[in-house]
Design a protein around this motif. Structure first.
Motif, short mmCIF file in Angstrom:
data_model
loop_
_atom_site.label_atom_id
_atom_site.label_comp_id
_atom_site.label_asym_id
_atom_site.label_seq_id
_atom_site.Cartn_x
_atom_site.Cartn_y
_atom_site.Cartn_z
N THR A 40 7.03 7.21 5.41
CA THR A 40 7.94 7.76 4.36
C THR A 40 8.41 7.12 3.01
O THR A 40 8.92 7.50 1.94
N LEU A 41 7.45 5.76 2.91
CA LEU A 41 7.58 5.21 1.63
C LEU A 41 6.34 5.29 0.73
O LEU A 41 6.07 4.39 -0.15
N GLY A 42 5.26 6.08 1.25
CA GLY A 42 4.16 6.17 0.56
C GLY A 42 3.25 4.95 0.79
O GLY A 42 3.41 4.07 1.48
N VAL A 43 2.10 4.81 0.00
CA VAL A 43 1.03 3.63 -0.06
C VAL A 43 1.26 3.02 -1.49
O VAL A 43 1.63 3.87 -2.44
N ALA A 44 0.29 1.99 -1.48
CA ALA A 44 0.13 1.36 -2.73
C ALA A 44 -1.10 0.44 -2.59
O ALA A 44 -1.43 0.05 -1.57
N SER A 45 -1.69 0.27 -3.57
CA SER A 45 -2.74 -0.93 -3.81
C SER A 45 -2.47 -1.91 -4.99
O SER A 45 -1.70 -1.37 -5.91
N VAL A 54 -5.30 -5.31 -2.32
CA VAL A 54 -4.39 -5.28 -1.44
C VAL A 54 -4.18 -3.93 -1.20
O VAL A 54 -3.89 -3.00 -2.16
N LEU A 55 -3.94 -3.29 -0.02
CA LEU A 55 -3.37 -2.00 0.53
C LEU A 55 -2.20 -2.36 1.29
O LEU A 55 -2.05 -3.33 2.01
N TRP A 56 -1.05 -1.35 0.79
CA TRP A 56 0.19 -1.65 1.39
C TRP A 56 0.57 -0.35 1.80
O TRP A 56 0.46 0.59 1.42
N THR A 57 1.42 -0.45 2.76
CA THR A 57 2.30 0.42 3.08
C THR A 57 3.57 -0.14 3.99
O THR A 57 3.61 -1.31 4.16
N ARG A 58 4.51 0.48 4.16
CA ARG A 58 5.60 0.03 4.92
C ARG A 58 6.13 1.20 5.82
O ARG A 58 6.63 2.14 5.41
N LEU A 59 6.15 1.19 7.27
CA LEU A 59 6.69 1.97 8.15
C LEU A 59 8.22 2.04 8.17
O LEU A 59 9.06 1.07 8.13
#
Ligand SMILES: [Fe+2]
Length: 533
Positions: A40-45, A54-59
């Motif tokens: 629900t918070l998208g993705v980021a790099s 760096v690849l990021w997400t948060r569940l």
């Protein structure tokens, strides 16, 4: 707020497990069935190098009172990095653990990538035909150290107070297709709201780790902000509002409820920042065990865009001295007559802290032999801004004006190392200020050492434009100022020239604001003079 020693050992063990876990079969991990989409918070790099990013997400599944309803267990997340948006040509894939101790955030650092290359990435959880798949992000590696790229398009931005408006600026930034975003602080604000709020934040003052997590979740739920993260890699540094307005080092500001243990509040805020930003694990100077316990988080660093440019990213909050001579003997910032302030010129007062200052001098020394452009990504207005017309001065003690000798030391380092083409990027003041960096600001005819582009805010309000013209006239090292408009900057850099466009939105109080260019500037390599373009 201090975790018990056993908890810290637990975190260290988890860190080790997480690092070694990437290639274990999926069945080795607990895998709760997730009924709703956790992405629900998208993705980021972010934090790209020439061979990794760096690849990021948060569940997060939002439960009661805005908290997470995910089970309090590690959740295995699979990730894919591909050459194409359809993921038919996979470059790398793997697994990572979303740890509840880190708010179920995921940071992956694929290495061995091709330089100057676009990639697409996504995350997956679940299994047995019951997968949830994240949005697709696009990222890009930097040029190889010896490469000579023809151009670089950087966006710089700061200060996105939720309650002050909609994030249309981010939607338009995506259309401008920058190679990377440099975010210069105030990603969140800690306030419970604002007068004349355009949209009302949930929650009250952010004081605890849980509060900060919820605030980031609120901001990162915004579709325009998610789109900007998914569009390109970001470099991020913080300013004060990621913790509290006007804090300085381990000294609290004075907004909001008094907190008995400010270092613990700061540690919680820093942990939440790490959890929500595409930062490398190496920023954690004491690994996960240092999170929440007040360990240094080293977010400053040096980035090379091949032979074209170097960026020195600075942290002007974590190590700074307390404010000098704030009126009424208060903590926090104020406007000060420096002539009446005994410690204004105290050489021990520091903006960056002694260690970062030494590191920066060394980094600028390395630049001496390198050529190209030297960008200094820092958080606030660099040149003096005297608010008092005519004789005498009134200066704001939270910016570099309040750290006069630290500013002089930085200028001296630029001159000593003959740093090529210094460009200071900043934020914080919610206004566009464009000017020259002078060897001696007291002498308008002194040598021009570099140029400065201090950007306006994404949404945060300024105090208004009634006195902008007067302040420009009083501070002639600046050539342009505007306090009316919100937006971001686009810097187009080539070996010969840098062009900067100040991009501004029509109105942050409406969702569908339009974009326009407020002003354009050009700087020729080897000649620190700002030209109107
Ligand atoms: Fe701000």
């Amino acid at each position: 707020m201090q975790p018990a020693r056993a908890d810290r050992r637990h975190l260290l063990r988890l860190a080790a497990a997480s690092a070694g876990a990437l290639w274990l079969p999926r069945s080795a991990w607990s895998q709760p069935r997730l009924r709703d989409n956790p992405f629900t918070l998208g993705v980021a790099s972010g934090s790209p190098l020439h061979d990794s990013v760096v690849l990021w997400t948060r569940l997060l599944q939002t439960g009661l009172f805005g908290g997470s309803s995910l089970p309090d267990v590690p959740i295995t997340v699979r990730w894919e990095l591909a050459h194409d948006e359809a993921f038919t040509r996979i470059a790398q894939l793997g697994q990572a653990q979303a740890l509840p101790e880190l708010g179920h955030s995921v940071h992956v650092e694929p290495a061995g990538l091709d330089s100057e290359r676009s990639y697409f990435y996504r995350f997956m959880v679940g299994g047995d035909g019951n997968d949830w798949v994240s949005a697709v992000g696009r990222t890009r590696t930097l040029p190889a150290p010896d490469a000579r790229p023809a151009s670089l398009r950087l966006a710089y931005a700061s200060c996105q107070r939720w309650e002050h408006g909609y994030f249309s600026a981010w939607r338009h930034l995506v259309a401008d297709r920058p190679d990377a975003v440099v975010f210069l602080g105030d990603y969140i604000y800690e306030y419970p709201g604002a007068g004349n709020a355009v949209r009302q934040p949930t929650g009250s003052w952010t004081l605890t780790l849980d509060d900060y997590r919820k605030r980031y979740a609120l901001y990162k739920g915004d579709a325009d902000l998610q789109a900007a993260h998914a569009a390109c890699p970001w470099f991020v540094v913080w300013d004060d509002h990621e913790v509290q307005n006007d804090y300085a080092g381990l000294t609290a500001g004075d907004n909001g409820p008094a907190v008995a243990d400010f270092p613990a509040r700061r540690a919680a805020a820093y942990q939440a920042f790490y959890e929500h930003m595409p930062l490398r694990a190496s920023v954690l100077t004491r690994a996960l065990g240092g999170l929440g316990t007040g360990a240094e988080m080293r977010i400053y660093g040096r980035v090379r865009f091949g032979q074209l440019a170097t960026m020195h990213l600075l942290d002007a909050r974590q190590y700074r001295s307390p404010h000098a001579c704030t009126p009424g003997g208060k903590v926090g910032s104020g406007t000060v007559d420096p002539a009446s302030c005994a410690n204004w010129m105290d050489p021990a007062r520091t903006m960056l802290g002694p260690e970062q200052e030494r590191w920066l001098a060394d980094s600028l020394g390395r630049s001496a032999g390198e050529g190209g452009w030297n960008l200094l990504g820092q958080t606030t207005l660099f040149g003096p801004r005297d608010f008092k017309p005519g004789a005498g001065q009134m200066l704001w003690n939270d910016g570099w004006d309040g750290y006069t000798l630290a500013r002089r030391r930085l200028i001296d380092a630029l001159r000593k190392h003959r740093v090529a083409n210094p460009v200071l990027l900043g934020g914080d003041v919610h206004e566009n200020w464009v000017g020259h960096v002078l060897a001696d600001y007291a002498d308008p005819a002194s040598e021009r050492v570099g140029v400065e582009f201090c950007g306006t805010s994404i949404t945060s309000r300024s105090s208004g434009s009634a006195r902008t013209a007067e302040r420009l006239a009083e501070n002639p090292h600046f050539v342009f100022a505007d306090a009316e408009r919100r937006g971001y900057g686009i810097a187009d850099i080539t070996p010969q020239q840098m062009n900067v466009s100040l991009r501004v939105v029509s109105d942050v109080t409406v969702r569908d604001a339009q974009i326009e260019t407020l002003a354009k500037f050009a700087v020729q390599a080897g000649r620190p003079r700002i030209e109107r373009a």
